[in-house]
Design a protein around this motif. Structure first.
Motif, PDB file in Angstrom:
ATOM      1  N   ARG A  85       0.841  -1.204   0.000  1.00  0.00           N
ATOM      2  CA  ARG A  85       0.000   0.000   0.000  1.00  0.00           C
ATOM      3  C   ARG A  85       0.872   1.248   0.000  1.00  0.00           C
ATOM      4  O   ARG A  85       0.541   2.259  -0.629  1.00  0.00           O
ATOM      5  CB  ARG A  85      -0.921  -0.018   1.211  1.00  0.00           C
ATOM      6  N   LYS A 118       1.961   1.778  -3.327  1.00  0.00           N
ATOM      7  CA  LYS A 118       0.870   2.322  -4.143  1.00  0.00           C
ATOM      8  C   LYS A 118       0.709   3.819  -3.880  1.00  0.00           C
ATOM      9  O   LYS A 118       0.482   4.610  -4.796  1.00  0.00           O
ATOM     10  CB  LYS A 118      -0.424   1.567  -3.814  1.00  0.00           C
ATOM     11  N   LYS A 119       0.833   4.181  -2.578  1.00  0.00           N
ATOM     12  CA  LYS A 119       0.723   5.593  -2.221  1.00  0.00           C
ATOM     13  C   LYS A 119       1.845   6.395  -2.883  1.00  0.00           C
ATOM     14  O   LYS A 119       1.624   7.503  -3.401  1.00  0.00           O
ATOM     15  CB  LYS A 119       0.778   5.746  -0.705  1.00  0.00           C
ATOM     16  N   SER A 142       0.993   6.938  -6.337  1.00  0.00           N
ATOM     17  CA  SER A 142      -0.026   7.990  -6.487  1.00  0.00           C
ATOM     18  C   SER A 142       0.629   9.368  -6.415  1.00  0.00           C
ATOM     19  O   SER A 142       0.238  10.298  -7.135  1.00  0.00           O
ATOM     20  CB  SER A 142      -1.078   7.859  -5.394  1.00  0.00           C
ATOM     21  N   GLU A 143       1.617   9.500  -5.521  1.00  0.00           N
ATOM     22  CA  GLU A 143       2.325  10.769  -5.434  1.00  0.00           C
ATOM     23  C   GLU A 143       3.077  11.062  -6.743  1.00  0.00           C
ATOM     24  O   GLU A 143       3.168  12.217  -7.188  1.00  0.00           O
ATOM     25  CB  GLU A 143       3.298  10.748  -4.248  1.00  0.00           C
ATOM     26  N   LYS A 190       2.063  10.163  -9.574  1.00  0.00           N
ATOM     27  CA  LYS A 190       1.045  10.634 -10.529  1.00  0.00           C
ATOM     28  C   LYS A 190       0.828  12.136 -10.386  1.00  0.00           C
ATOM     29  O   LYS A 190       0.655  12.858 -11.377  1.00  0.00           O
ATOM     30  CB  LYS A 190      -0.278   9.904 -10.294  1.00  0.00           C
ATOM     31  N   GLY A 191       0.800  12.596  -9.109  1.00  0.00           N
ATOM     32  CA  GLY A 191       0.632  14.042  -8.880  1.00  0.00           C
ATOM     33  C   GLY A 191       1.765  14.851  -9.484  1.00  0.00           C
ATOM     34  O   GLY A 191       1.554  15.895 -10.121  1.00  0.00           O
ATOM     35  N   ALA A 247       3.299   4.822 -15.333  1.00  0.00           N
ATOM     36  CA  ALA A 247       2.395   4.799 -14.179  1.00  0.00           C
ATOM     37  C   ALA A 247       1.427   3.620 -14.274  1.00  0.00           C
ATOM     38  O   ALA A 247       1.147   2.943 -13.274  1.00  0.00           O
ATOM     39  CB  ALA A 247       1.637   6.111 -14.083  1.00  0.00           C
ATOM     40  N   GLN A 248       0.889   3.385 -15.462  1.00  0.00           N
ATOM     41  CA  GLN A 248      -0.034   2.260 -15.648  1.00  0.00           C
ATOM     42  C   GLN A 248       0.658   0.931 -15.378  1.00  0.00           C
ATOM     43  O   GLN A 248       0.088   0.043 -14.741  1.00  0.00           O
ATOM     44  CB  GLN A 248      -0.600   2.284 -17.077  1.00  0.00           C
ATOM     45  N   GLU A 261       1.107   0.474 -11.609  1.00  0.00           N
ATOM     46  CA  GLU A 261      -0.155   0.172 -10.940  1.00  0.00           C
ATOM     47  C   GLU A 261      -0.562  -1.282 -11.179  1.00  0.00           C
ATOM     48  O   GLU A 261      -1.010  -1.975 -10.262  1.00  0.00           O
ATOM     49  CB  GLU A 261      -1.245   1.125 -11.435  1.00  0.00           C
ATOM     50  N   THR A 274       1.608  -3.424  -9.054  1.00  0.00           N
ATOM     51  CA  THR A 274       1.179  -3.377  -7.653  1.00  0.00           C
ATOM     52  C   THR A 274      -0.058  -4.242  -7.453  1.00  0.00           C
ATOM     53  O   THR A 274      -0.151  -5.012  -6.493  1.00  0.00           O
ATOM     54  CB  THR A 274       0.891  -1.925  -7.227  1.00  0.00           C
TER      55      THR A 274
END
Length: 180
Positions: A26, A29-30, A33-34, A36-37, A57-58, A61, A64
């Motif tokens: 997780r 994953k977080k 996500s960062e 991605k930002g 990114a894909q 993910e 993960t």
């Protein structure tokens, strides 16, 4: 029961290890996500790299998800195995309680039978003593009767070889109860 407890502890340790692994994934994953930002910020500045970043990114993910899926499957199998062991433990506990109740019932019955046996033995001793006293009294009375019979023979001059008893004595003796 100890073997089941040991298996339960091992399963709990495995579940804890899986939870730690899940938390690590997780966290990954977080972190993604960062990323991605940051990607969105970079998209404004660098439009030429937009497609390559999106593909990266894909892929991350999906990787993960691919890592989380087996962990979740393992957790499900561990929980199912844990439940099966808990059901077995419950059934064994019920059997143990039933056996304990049966043992208590048998112990009570044994105690009752032992008490009845002791009471019966005491009654038997009392009856044996009464029989012994009656037997002793019978012997005394028989000896007394024999003595009286000898005395009667002497008094009435009866010869032991004579088979004829005078009629008046025969009538008197026939009225006496038979003790033989």
């Amino acid at each position: 029961m100890q073997a089941i407890d040991a298996q339960m502890i091992a399963m709990q340790e495995r579940a804890a290890k899986q939870d730690r692994r899940d938390n690590e994934l997780r966290a990954q994953k977080k972190a993604l996500s960062e990323l991605k930002g940051k990607k969105r910020q970079l998209e404004q500045n660098i439009s030429t790299k937009q497609d390559s970043l999106w593909q990266m990114a894909q892929g991350a993910e999906e990787e993960t998800k691919a890592q989380i899926s087996p962990v979740n499957s393992q957790k499900v199998s561990i929980v199912a195995e844990f439940m099966a062991h808990m059901k077995l433990r419950a059934r064994l506990s019920m059997e143990k309680v039933c056996m304990a109740l049966e043992t208590v019932g048998m112990t009570a019955e044994k105690t009752k039978l032992e008490t009845d046996c002791k009471e019966g033995s005491a009654e038997l001793r009392v009856l044996e003593q009464a029989c012994a006293m009656l037997e002793q009294r019978k012997s005394c009375l028989l000896e007394k009767c024999k003595g009286m019979l000898r005395r009667a023979r002497v008094i009435f001059n009866m010869d032991p070889g004579k088979s004829v008893v005078p009629p008046d004595l025969h009538t008197a003796f026939s009225q006496l109860p038979n003790t033989g």
